[in-house]
Enzyme design. Structure first.
Site, mmCIF file in Angstrom:
data_model
loop_
_atom_site.group_PDB
_atom_site.id
_atom_site.type_symbol
_atom_site.label_atom_id
_atom_site.label_comp_id
_atom_site.label_asym_id
_atom_site.label_seq_id
_atom_site.Cartn_x
_atom_site.Cartn_y
_atom_site.Cartn_z
ATOM 1 N N ASP A 1 0.835 -1.206 0.000
ATOM 2 C CA ASP A 1 0.000 0.000 0.000
ATOM 3 C C ASP A 1 0.869 1.255 0.000
ATOM 4 O O ASP A 1 0.489 2.297 0.522
ATOM 5 C CB ASP A 1 -0.916 -0.016 1.240
ATOM 6 C CG ASP A 1 -2.008 1.043 1.139
ATOM 7 O OD1 ASP A 1 -2.531 1.466 2.217
ATOM 8 O OD2 ASP A 1 -2.330 1.475 0.018
ATOM 9 N N GLU B 1 -11.320 4.242 -1.223
ATOM 10 C CA GLU B 1 -11.771 4.562 0.132
ATOM 11 C C GLU B 1 -12.646 5.816 0.173
ATOM 12 O O GLU B 1 -12.325 6.838 -0.416
ATOM 13 C CB GLU B 1 -10.563 4.749 1.074
ATOM 14 C CG GLU B 1 -9.452 5.602 0.556
ATOM 15 C CD GLU B 1 -8.385 4.814 -0.173
ATOM 16 O OE1 GLU B 1 -8.671 3.730 -0.691
ATOM 17 O OE2 GLU B 1 -7.237 5.284 -0.235
ATOM 18 N N LYS C 1 2.916 3.361 -5.678
ATOM 19 C CA LYS C 1 2.374 2.371 -6.623
ATOM 20 C C LYS C 1 3.432 1.872 -7.604
ATOM 21 O O LYS C 1 3.403 0.733 -8.011
ATOM 22 C CB LYS C 1 1.162 2.950 -7.350
ATOM 23 C CG LYS C 1 0.105 3.525 -6.387
ATOM 24 C CD LYS C 1 -0.177 2.617 -5.194
ATOM 25 C CE LYS C 1 -0.819 3.354 -4.029
ATOM 26 N NZ LYS C 1 -0.724 2.600 -2.759
ATOM 27 N N ASP D 1 -3.172 -3.037 -2.520
ATOM 28 C CA ASP D 1 -4.222 -2.024 -2.564
ATOM 29 C C ASP D 1 -4.070 -1.186 -3.840
ATOM 30 O O ASP D 1 -2.980 -1.109 -4.418
ATOM 31 C CB ASP D 1 -4.125 -1.109 -1.334
ATOM 32 C CG ASP D 1 -5.336 -0.172 -1.221
ATOM 33 O OD1 ASP D 1 -5.192 0.914 -0.627
ATOM 34 O OD2 ASP D 1 -6.416 -0.529 -1.741
ATOM 35 N N ASN D 2 -5.152 -0.547 -4.262
ATOM 36 C CA ASN D 2 -5.126 0.471 -5.327
ATOM 37 C C ASN D 2 -4.727 -0.025 -6.700
ATOM 38 O O ASN D 2 -4.108 0.717 -7.478
ATOM 39 C CB ASN D 2 -4.172 1.611 -4.937
ATOM 40 C CG ASN D 2 -4.439 2.159 -3.575
ATOM 41 O OD1 ASN D 2 -3.585 2.084 -2.694
ATOM 42 N ND2 ASN D 2 -5.628 2.700 -3.370
HETATM 43 O O1 77M Z 1 2.339 9.366 -0.828
HETATM 44 C C1 77M Z 1 3.465 9.048 -0.628
HETATM 45 C C2 77M Z 1 3.923 7.628 -0.957
HETATM 46 S S1 77M Z 1 3.375 6.499 0.218
HETATM 47 C C3 77M Z 1 1.632 6.546 0.094
HETATM 48 C C4 77M Z 1 1.215 5.564 -0.975
HETATM 49 N N1 77M Z 1 -0.235 5.490 -1.141
HETATM 50 C C5 77M Z 1 -0.820 6.250 -2.052
HETATM 51 O O2 77M Z 1 -0.172 7.026 -2.736
HETATM 52 C C6 77M Z 1 -2.301 6.145 -2.225
HETATM 53 C C7 77M Z 1 -2.956 7.100 -2.996
HETATM 54 C C8 77M Z 1 -4.355 7.057 -3.165
HETATM 55 C C9 77M Z 1 -5.040 8.078 -3.996
HETATM 56 C C10 77M Z 1 -4.612 9.412 -3.992
HETATM 57 C C11 77M Z 1 -5.256 10.354 -4.748
HETATM 58 C C12 77M Z 1 -6.356 9.983 -5.535
HETATM 59 F F1 77M Z 1 -6.996 10.915 -6.267
HETATM 60 C C13 77M Z 1 -6.781 8.680 -5.555
HETATM 61 C C14 77M Z 1 -6.130 7.726 -4.786
HETATM 62 C C15 77M Z 1 -5.117 6.063 -2.537
HETATM 63 C C16 77M Z 1 -4.455 5.111 -1.765
HETATM 64 O O3 77M Z 1 -5.152 4.122 -1.130
HETATM 65 C C17 77M Z 1 -3.060 5.135 -1.610
HETATM 66 O O4 77M Z 1 -2.484 4.156 -0.857
HETATM 67 C C18 77M Z 1 4.429 10.050 -0.100
HETATM 68 C C19 77M Z 1 4.192 11.388 -0.334
HETATM 69 C C20 77M Z 1 5.085 12.326 0.104
HETATM 70 C C21 77M Z 1 6.209 11.924 0.789
HETATM 71 O O5 77M Z 1 7.115 12.845 1.266
HETATM 72 C C22 77M Z 1 6.423 10.579 1.033
HETATM 73 O O6 77M Z 1 7.547 10.270 1.727
HETATM 74 C C23 77M Z 1 5.535 9.649 0.589
HETATM 75 MG MG MG Z 2 -3.916 2.534 -0.549
#
Ligand code: 77M
Ligand code: MG
Length: 214
Positions: free
Chosen positions: A141, A199, A144, A169-170
């Site tokens: 999760d 979600e 991606k 997930d996703n």
């Molecule tokens: O975001 C990160 C990477 S880890 C999170 C991964 N998960 C997702 O990206 C994730 C995204 C979505 C989602 C988002 C926008 C939408 F419009 C639709 C769906 C849904 C999920 O269930 C997810 O798990 C990160 C950012 C900055 C940093 O500084 C760092 O260190 C990390």
């Molecule tokens: Mg997710």
């Protein structure tokens, strides 16, 4: 400077959830993210599918890639027997700091090992640093575009055994096309798609369950 979304989620948990009650923490976060502000937790609908698979597999050693605020960490840990271990990996230190407090509030810290840093660095060190032989279940999760390289890395590091299960997930939204193509096309995996929704929304999303055949 104002608070961040994870900090506001933590505040809601500490204000509204019963300390030591994991289900109350899960319900509080779902309530907050459905009615106050959306956040990227696996959520209640996909969370129920996650629960059923954790219940079926009864993992002794489990890995979660992508902790975020600790929502799924708490959800999973609350279903594990006392001697089972959930290792969860988070790249972002700010997310990890919030997750530690959510996990503690839920009272599941004894079953959880939260590791901070990049998955690519930590996966090769799992055996030596945490005494892991192999994972019974892995919940993907995190970023991606890391699902596929990290899956290959787990294979190469001997962290998957015949019967190990990957739950991703996703796979539709945001989507993980290269990962899906790999696990669905590889003779080393038996894959199954669980249709659901992103979600707290009506957008299609789902979980892909892939059994490693060795
Ligand atoms: O975001 C990160 C990477 S880890 C999170 C991964 N998960 C997702 O990206 C994730 C995204 C979505 C989602 C988002 C926008 C939408 F419009 C639709 C769906 C849904 C999920 O269930 C997810 O798990 C990160 C950012 C900055 C940093 O500084 C760092 O260190 C990390
Ligand atoms: Mg997710």
């Amino acid at each position: 400077t104002g608070s961040t979304r994870p900090e506001r989620i933590l505040a809601a948990v500490q204000r509204k959830a019963t300390k030591g009650d994991a289900r109350s923490v899960v319900n509080t976060i779902d309530q907050y993210c459905r009615y106050q502000e959306w956040a990227m937790n696996v959520g209640d609908e996909k969370g129920a599918i996650l629960d059923s698979i954790v219940c079926e597999v009864k993992p002794s050693v489990m890995l979660e890639l992508g902790t975020y605020c600790g929502y799924s960490t708490v959800r999973i840990a609350s279903m594990l027997p006392p001697n089972a271990r959930l290792l969860t990996l988070e790249f972002n230190p700010a997310y990890a700091a919030v997750a530690r407090q959510v996990i503690a509030w839920a009272g599941v810290e004894d079953k959880v090992v939260l590791i901070e840093g990049p998955s690519g660095d930590w996966i090769p060190k799992m055996k030596e640093e945490f005494g892991v032989t192999s994972f019974d279940l892995v919940f993907l999760d995190h970023w991606k575009d890391r699902y596929l390289p990290d899956t290959k890395l787990m294979e190469e590091c001997g962290l998957l055994r015949t019967g190990s299960i990957l739950l991703a997930d996703n796979v539709i939204c945001p989507g993980t096309p290269e990962y899906l193509e790999y696990v669905r096309g590889s003779p080393r995996y038996e894959s199954k798609y669980f249709r659901s929704h992103l979600e707290y929304t009506r957008v299609e999303d789902g979980l892909e369950k892939s059994v490693f055949l060795g």
